[in-house]
Design an enzyme around this catalytic site. Sequence first.
Site, PDB file in Angstrom:
ATOM      1  N   LYS A   1       6.179  11.488  -0.872  1.00 20.26           N
ATOM      2  CA  LYS A   1       7.279  10.844  -2.354  1.00 20.26           C
ATOM      3  C   LYS A   1       6.026   9.155  -2.821  1.00 20.26           C
ATOM      4  CE  LYS A   1      11.539   8.260  -1.422  1.00 20.26           C
ATOM      5  NZ  LYS A   1      10.506   7.032  -2.010  1.00 20.26           N
ATOM      6  N   SER A   2       5.828   8.679  -1.552  1.00 17.12           N
ATOM      7  CA  SER A   2       4.512   7.570  -2.201  1.00 17.12           C
ATOM      8  C   SER A   2       3.321   8.728  -2.710  1.00 17.12           C
ATOM      9  CB  SER A   2       4.161   6.479  -0.239  1.00 17.12           C
ATOM     10  OG  SER A   2       5.732   6.095   0.679  1.00 17.12           O
TER      11      SER A   2
ATOM     12  N   ARG B   1       2.296   6.934  -6.724  1.00 18.61           N
ATOM     13  CA  ARG B   1       0.783   5.911  -6.698  1.00 18.61           C
ATOM     14  C   ARG B   1      -0.055   7.067  -7.889  1.00 18.61           C
ATOM     15  NH1 ARG B   1       2.563   4.871  -2.428  1.00 18.61           N
ATOM     16  NH2 ARG B   1       2.120   2.512  -1.611  1.00 18.61           N
TER      17      ARG B   1
ATOM     18  N   GLY C   1      12.469   1.846  -5.428  1.00 13.30           N
ATOM     19  CA  GLY C   1      12.100   0.687  -4.614  1.00 13.30           C
ATOM     20  C   GLY C   1      10.061   0.726  -5.135  1.00 13.30           C
TER      21      GLY C   1
ATOM     22  N   GLN D   1       4.601  -1.937  -0.202  1.00 21.60           N
ATOM     23  CA  GLN D   1       4.825  -2.111  -1.543  1.00 21.60           C
ATOM     24  C   GLN D   1       4.717  -3.451  -2.144  1.00 21.60           C
ATOM     25  OE1 GLN D   1       9.372  -1.326  -1.770  1.00 21.60           O
ATOM     26  NE2 GLN D   1       8.937   0.961  -1.273  1.00 21.60           N
TER      27      GLN D   1
ATOM     28  N   ASP E   1      10.310   4.474   7.426  1.00 22.79           N
ATOM     29  CA  ASP E   1      11.410   5.484   7.178  1.00 22.79           C
ATOM     30  C   ASP E   1      12.274   6.645   7.726  1.00 22.79           C
ATOM     31  OD1 ASP E   1      11.177   3.435   5.128  1.00 22.79           O
ATOM     32  OD2 ASP E   1       9.834   5.019   3.803  1.00 22.79           O
TER      33      ASP E   1
ATOM     34  N   LYS F   1      16.616  -1.985   3.063  1.00 21.50           N
ATOM     35  CA  LYS F   1      15.678  -0.551   1.920  1.00 21.50           C
ATOM     36  C   LYS F   1      16.972  -0.335   1.318  1.00 21.50           C
ATOM     37  CE  LYS F   1      12.059  -0.136   4.416  1.00 21.50           C
ATOM     38  NZ  LYS F   1      11.472   0.244   3.554  1.00 21.50           N
TER      39      LYS F   1
HETATM   40  C1  S3P Z   1       6.466   2.680   0.199  1.00 16.38           C
HETATM   41  C2  S3P Z   1       6.649   1.551   1.194  1.00 16.38           C
HETATM   42  C3  S3P Z   1       7.598   1.505   2.141  1.00 16.38           C
HETATM   43  C4  S3P Z   1       8.662   2.726   2.194  1.00 16.38           C
HETATM   44  C5  S3P Z   1       9.452   3.076   0.996  1.00 16.38           C
HETATM   45  C6  S3P Z   1       7.776   3.804   0.886  1.00 16.38           C
HETATM   46  C7  S3P Z   1       5.815   3.309  -0.522  1.00 16.38           C
HETATM   47  O1  S3P Z   1       8.627  -0.159   1.535  1.00 16.38           O
HETATM   48  O2  S3P Z   1       9.985   2.207   3.054  1.00 16.38           O
HETATM   49  O3  S3P Z   1      10.124   4.601   1.329  1.00 16.38           O
HETATM   50  O4  S3P Z   1       5.504   4.043  -1.147  1.00 16.38           O
HETATM   51  O5  S3P Z   1       5.320   1.802  -0.066  1.00 16.38           O
HETATM   52  P1  S3P Z   1       7.961  -1.372   2.133  1.00 16.38           P
HETATM   53  O6  S3P Z   1       7.277  -1.132   1.849  1.00 16.38           O
HETATM   54  O7  S3P Z   1       9.086  -2.307   1.052  1.00 16.38           O
HETATM   55  O8  S3P Z   1       8.257  -1.331   3.730  1.00 16.38           O
END
Ligand code: S3P
Length: 444
Positions: free
Chosen positions: A30-31, A35, A101, A175, A325, A352
Amino acid sequence: MTPDSPPATGPRTASPVKRLCGTLAAAPDKSVSHRALMFSALADGASQISNLLESADVTATARAVAALGADVRRDGPGVWTVTGRGVWTSPDGPLDLGNAGTGVRLLMGAAARFELEAVFTGDSSLSARPMARVLDPLALMGARSQSSGGRLPVRLTGSSALRPIDYTPPVASAQVKSAILLAGLGADGETIVREAHATRGHTETMAPLYGADMEAEADGAGLIVRVRGGRVLTPHDLAVPGDPSSAAFALGAALITPDSAVTLTGVMDNPARNGLYAVLRDMGADLTMTPAGTRAGEALVDLSARSGMLTGIEIEADRAPSMIDEYPILSVIAAFAEGTTVMKGLAELRAKESDRLAASAAMLAANGVQVELGEDYLVVHGCGAGGVRGGGVVETRHDHRLAMSGLVMGLGARAPVSVDDVAMIATSYPGFFSDMAALGAPIA
Ligand code: S3P
């Protein structure tokens, strides 16, 4: 643009299974998917992304970058072409990022460096989450925003004349780091982000692939990332690696279900994401990792897990950023272990998709597991050979990882476990039910 398989919704019950076995390709990360869409949309030209995660969070980002001026096309399952123009413009309406998020925070950073105005919205869970952690540094760079108490909806006014900053985020958050770095791509000079504890570095890894002038350097347990603004990004084709956070559910299910052996192929093996494996090995888990090449600059492994009795351990706070996570599923695994597991330094879990610390404790307690919950820690008294009672209903609080963790618990418990709503699973892992069924665990 959006694939149209209807997501499962409503309550579901997972019943104990005899064993799980099989080999699965890990779901796309997902991350990295978020991006890849953003960098491709920032570049001047066409980039093709394959193995894109087609989850609700990621398609919300795809719609948002299209509304900001990129051309976004789905060529086939997981294959998308994004054509950017090197500049983003004001969208016609609000950008609804749903539950995402990462989507909303990174997009606010990426959009801040253009002469545009955009309103960002989200669902009830996202609207309760803090945005000031991103808006404050963006304000230092010269972007303006209006919100009520740092929550969505946020009206952001960007600027093509952002100032570079040297910033140490007050929380360990990839993030926050990424939002600043994406804004820094357009700032006049060098923007620096300093992290006391290194968080996932996918932004830094991917940026140079698109021609950005960005690099990261280790600094003890932390990281210093520098980006020099002003370059027009160039298109790049990439394939998304497998998601270690999604893989953790099948992995966890294999560990807690007798006689099980599961392999996930193509899982991203990134030191800022793989903390769970070291913890599970310390608990006595039978895990094997075989190198499986690289994708998008990230190392891959094929990951195999076999069931067996685990032992509770103390998990120190400094391990949290590399497995942030994974705590809900780890708390489930700990419930099946012999002895007590202590997890420390978890205040961030409260910010979260839900208050994951309280929700994980409640999930276990509803199923007969003894827990102790503190402001920033969770103690799980493992049930060991007696097994987890199960039989409870898990309140998922709009949180995909709670829903999947609760269902995995039901596969290994003595009695079925129900969750109140599975709708949010589609935000990160739309293939969860078919993957579990393929391993021998149909969930009705
Ligand atoms: C993520 C960063 C994390 C993670 C989220 C994905 C990202 O959040 O919990 O599921 O893709 O950069 P935080 O940056 O708030 O820790």
